[in-house]
Design an enzyme around this catalytic site. Structure first.
Site, PDB file in Angstrom:
ATOM      1  CD1 TRP A 124      44.424  42.314  40.515  1.00  0.00           C
ATOM      2  CD2 TRP A 124      43.769  43.482  39.206  1.00  0.00           C
ATOM      3  NE1 TRP A 124      44.744  41.839  39.346  1.00  0.00           N
ATOM      4  CE2 TRP A 124      44.260  42.459  38.411  1.00  0.00           C
ATOM      5  CE3 TRP A 124      43.030  44.735  38.156  1.00  0.00           C
ATOM      6  CZ2 TRP A 124      44.381  42.372  37.008  1.00  0.00           C
ATOM      7  CZ3 TRP A 124      43.030  44.363  36.719  1.00  0.00           C
ATOM      8  CH2 TRP A 124      44.064  43.549  36.273  1.00  0.00           C
ATOM      9  CG  ASP A 125      42.227  51.316  42.149  1.00  0.00           C
ATOM     10  OD1 ASP A 125      41.647  51.537  43.322  1.00  0.00           O
ATOM     11  OD2 ASP A 125      41.780  51.881  41.358  1.00  0.00           O
ATOM     12  CG  MET A 126      36.528  47.797  42.039  1.00  0.00           C
ATOM     13  SD  MET A 126      35.373  47.425  43.517  1.00  0.00           S
ATOM     14  CE  MET A 126      34.662  48.905  44.181  1.00  0.00           C
TER      15      MET A 126
END
Length: 244
Positions: free
Chosen positions: A16-18
């Site tokens: 996941w990107d944040m």
């Protein structure tokens, strides 16, 4: 427990990107950038903010220096991070639609997850600690890699640390640098545009939102992409044997 097996219908991990993907912190960053430039007598517009979306913090620092911020790059990164963390502490986690629900379902299914962000580790840890369940097995942050997104290093590092093949990972991103990084690392990439639109592309799958997306959607995408790869390999083999 890692439920992944070679012929598993589930991905080996979801990466996941944040900022802008998991949580809507981009307005916090934009506010911090605007305040910092203004403190040096400059003007920072919305279009200027868009230049930094998805970019590594030290690259952003260089751009801000070019706009008159008379600080060392490390000091800029620290100032911006502090300001965003202050807003997080005040307002809590601004979840993107559907992100918490999907993340929780992935964890319930035993699928390893990593947070791959160009924010620094202390801020990523703050986000993770504010989540009300053990959401991530791993954090890869901007101050933990040599090359930031769009370089593939962040996603390659995440997969290697988890001990999985990037080709068996699903990565979820919202920005051009992030999508470029995930695709270059060889992951099955999902683009969920937020601040900046992302066009349709054969290199990744575009979802307009994570709202309503479930484990089944992720698994279906994973199976479909692997099947496509297998068909491409079979086609290459068939062409090779016919020409021998």
């Amino acid at each position: 427990m890692n439920v992944f097996q070679k012929d598993s219908p589930l991905p080996a991990a979801v990466l996941w990107d944040m900022d802008g993907t998991l949580v809507d912190t981009e307005p916090y960053w934009m506010r911090a950038e605007t305040e910092l430039v203004a403190s040096y007598g400059g003007v920072w517009t919305h279009d200027d903010c868009m230049l930094l979306v998805g970019s590594g913090l030290w690259n952003s620092a260089s751009i801000l220096q070019g706009r008159g911020v008379d600080m060392e790059a490390d000091a800029i990164v620290q100032w911006l991070t502090d300001r965003v963390q202050e807003q997080l502490a005040e307002h809590g986690i601004p979840w993107r639609p559907g992100s918490r629900e999907l993340l929780a379902e992935l964890k319930d299914a035993g699928i390893p997850t990593a947070l791959v962000t160009m924010s620094v580790k202390r801020m990523a840890r703050q986000i993770v600690e504010l989540i009300d369940f053990p959401a991530f097995d791993l954090i890869i942050a901007g101050d933990m890699v040599t090359n930031s997104k769009p370089h593939p290093e962040p996603y390659l590092t995440a997969a290697a640390t988890l001990g999985v093949d990037p080709a068996h990972c699903v990565a979820i991103e919202d920005s051009t640098p992030g999508v470029t990084s995930a695709v270059a690392a060889g992951t099955i990439t999902v683009a969920v545009p937020h601040q900046i639109d992302l066009p349709e592309s054969a290199a990744y799958t575009r979802w307009s939102t994570l709202d309503g997306r479930t484990l089944e959607h992720v698994s279906e995408l994973y199976r479909e992409r692997l099947s496509r790869i297998d068909l491409d390999l079979l086609s290459e083999f068939s062409i090779t044997t016919r020409t021998q």
